[in-house]
Design an enzyme around this catalytic site. Structure first.
Site, PDB file in Angstrom:
ATOM      1  CG  ASP A 196      14.489  46.320  80.887  1.00  0.00           C
ATOM      2  OD1 ASP A 196      15.501  45.724  80.199  1.00  0.00           O
ATOM      3  OD2 ASP A 196      14.278  47.466  80.982  1.00  0.00           O
ATOM      4  CG  HIS A 197      16.946  41.724  77.643  1.00  0.00           C
ATOM      5  ND1 HIS A 197      16.138  42.318  76.716  1.00  0.00           N
ATOM      6  CD2 HIS A 197      18.364  41.764  76.941  1.00  0.00           C
ATOM      7  CE1 HIS A 197      16.972  42.983  75.858  1.00  0.00           C
ATOM      8  NE2 HIS A 197      18.246  42.876  75.899  1.00  0.00           N
ATOM      9  CG  HIS A 226      16.356  48.281  77.375  1.00  0.00           C
ATOM     10  ND1 HIS A 226      15.614  47.269  78.150  1.00  0.00           N
ATOM     11  CD2 HIS A 226      16.062  48.075  76.007  1.00  0.00           C
ATOM     12  CE1 HIS A 226      15.256  46.656  77.038  1.00  0.00           C
ATOM     13  NE2 HIS A 226      15.332  46.808  75.841  1.00  0.00           N
TER      14      HIS A 226
END
Ligand code: NAD
Length: 485
Positions: free
Chosen positions: A177-178, A240
């Site tokens: 999950d950047h 996110h």
């Protein structure tokens, strides 16, 4: 600047989908930046792989073009670029068939870390894991990197976890999950657990509420068909925003170590109360006043009920957070591109300053974009004579200003996370049970919308979303912070 980054051991990184958008836009330019910074050991190799036929030379040209298009100033560094391109290879492999696997297997080396980046559509994740195993391409120390979407509901996420775990151990699976790779997100933990100042106040005695906003100005153009099957809840909130919520709300882990941190995040998700229908707002962007296409045109479905905006109020059922609302919102085609977490402290219980009617409160804002940094709103005396008049001012720490040139060399989220894969550090990656718990909370919300045939509220592009979103907070005598760049 002298690099302070911990070096990694030599590796072979295979990028499945090595010619795709994500690889060209993020992964390969990011790897080049790490190569230049000296973090990628020279003897490491990157092996691009996809279904199309390419020679090594052709693939190097593809990557060179990608760096020219998506890289920063570093793309002009020809010497390093040539050295980097020399580390690239290409193998044609069909992820869903049996072609190419022998060639790939023959290329792998012993004695270096093997990592496999699944930069392909999620329908291929299971096939890849199974073939990597069956053709003996992966070994016991190999790592696989998996991109979102990680399932579309609890059942599919479980199935995917089971498939991956039947070929790889959990410690080999890196779910990206950047958002977790962003500098400010890690700083959130540094602020909370590295200062004496905040943690004693970090609870329902001092915090009034928390707002998490992830606003985009772009619509779904170009990826409308994919997005239309997903929507903001699945595409943004389940992953996110949930991850940000976890880091803000979790109990202090005993140490900064992968499972210690992930255990605490999991407890937060499990303590989330189901969201009441009245505390949910869904929106869909309308056509623009100048005739710009609305969501339905972009998605190619004139009857689509998919949401491009979600706002909600949720609660965490534990001692620390009882009674503190968490307001989350995310949407496309909003008035500015901004992501932030605002911790809004309670009003001063009593003011000693006569005539000061204003509500003063401290707000800690953690800005993820733009201008990553931290802002603390404090109350001070308005300068000048004429008695005690109070004003609220921000104590602003924009990293680029505070840290000078050093901040410019901070790796971006993808670079940092990819390097963590080689370091074997899973702290900033989602564990399987976290993903499942997040779906277990999200599924009933989506099911409720479907059962009611909920129609998202239209909102004008360039605004803060549907009016109902503002109402969500007005009803609680609160208001959203302005969405501004
Ligand atoms: P893409 O369609 O641009 O690229 C897909 C790649 O997979 C191509 O290289 C293609 O040749 C290859 N491929 C397709 N079928 C194959 C097969 N059977 N065998 C071998 N290779 C095959 O997609 P993308 O945008 O790069 O996205 C890749 C993954 O990353 C998706 O899961 C996507 O959801 C996810 N993702 C993408 C982004 C982004 O910014 N593009 C962001 C987050 C997540």
């Amino acid at each position: 600047m002298v690099s302070r980054v911990i070096p990694v051991d030599p590796f072979d990184l295979v990028i499945f989908g090595g010619t795709g958008d994500l690889a060209r836009r993020k992964i390969l330019p990011g790897l080049f930046r790490r190569f230049r910074a000296g973090t990628m050991p020279e003897e490491s190799r990157i092996i691009g792989s996809a279904r199309s036929e390419h020679t090594d030379e052709e693939y190097r040209q593809i990557v060179s073009d990608a760096i020219a298009e998506f890289g920063g100033d570093e793309k002009d560094d020809k010497t390093n670029l040539d050295a980097f391109l020399g580390r690239l290879h290409y193998v044609r492999v069909d992820a869903a068939g049996d072609e190419g696997w022998e060639d790939l297997s023959a290329l792998m080396r012993d004695g270096v870390i093997r990592a496999f980046y699944f930069s392909v559509g999620p329908s291929l994740f299971g096939a890849l894991a199974e073939r990597l195993h069956r053709h003996g391409v992966a070994d016991d120390d190999s790592r696989i990197v998996v991109e979102k979407p990680f399932g579309r509901d609890l059942a599919s996420a479980r199935e995917l976890n089971e498939t991956l775990r039947s070929h790889f151990d959990e410690h080999q699976i890196y779910r990206i999950d950047h958002y977790l790779g962003k500098e400010t997100v890690q700083n959130l933990m540094a602020i909370r657990f590295g200062n004496v100042l905040f943690e004693p106040l970090w609870n329902n005695h001092y915090i009034d509420h928390i707002q998490i906003t992830v606003a985009e100005t772009v619509g779904v153009e170009g990826r409308g068909a994919y997005y239309d099957k997903s929507g903001a809840m699945r595409d943004m909130v389940q992953n996110h925003l949930m991850q940000l919520l976890c880091l803000i709300a979790m109990e202090p882990p005993a140490m900064y170590e992968a499972d210690a941190v992930r255990d605490e995040k999991l407890k937060v998700i499990r303590a989330l109360q189901p969201v009441d229908y009245h505390h949910l707002v869904r929106g869909q962007y309308d056509q623009g006043t100048e005739g710009e296409p609305g969501y339905r045109e972009d998605a190619g479905d004139p009857r689509s009920f998919t949401e491009s905006f979600v706002a909600l109020r949720c609660h965490i059922n534990n001692w620390r957070w009882a009674g503190v609302p968490f307001y989350l919102r995310t949407g496309k085609k909003l008035k500015a591109r901004t992501s932030e977490i605002a911790v809004v402290f309670q009003d001063l219980g009593h003011s000693i300053f006569e005539g000061d009617e204003k509500r003063h409160r401290n707000i800690l804002v953690i800005r993820l974009q733009p201008n990553e940094g931290i802002d603390l709103q404090v109350t001070i005396k308005e300068p000048g004579p004429g008695g005690m008049r109070l004003i609220d001012v921000p104590l602003d720490m924009t990293f680029a200003d505070a840290l000078g040139p050093e901040a410019e060399d901070v790796p971006d989220a993808y670079e940092r996370l990819i390097m963590d894969v080689f370091r074997g550090n899973q702290t900033l990656f989602m564990r399987g049970d976290e993903v499942e718990a997040a779906w277990a909370w999200t599924d009933p919300i989506i099911a409720g919308w479907e059962a009611r045939g909920d129609v998202p509220k239209l909102y004008e592009p360039g605004t803060a979303g549907p009016d109902d979103s503002a109402m969500l907070l007005h009803r609680d005598n609160r208001r959203w912070r302005d969405i501004k760049a």
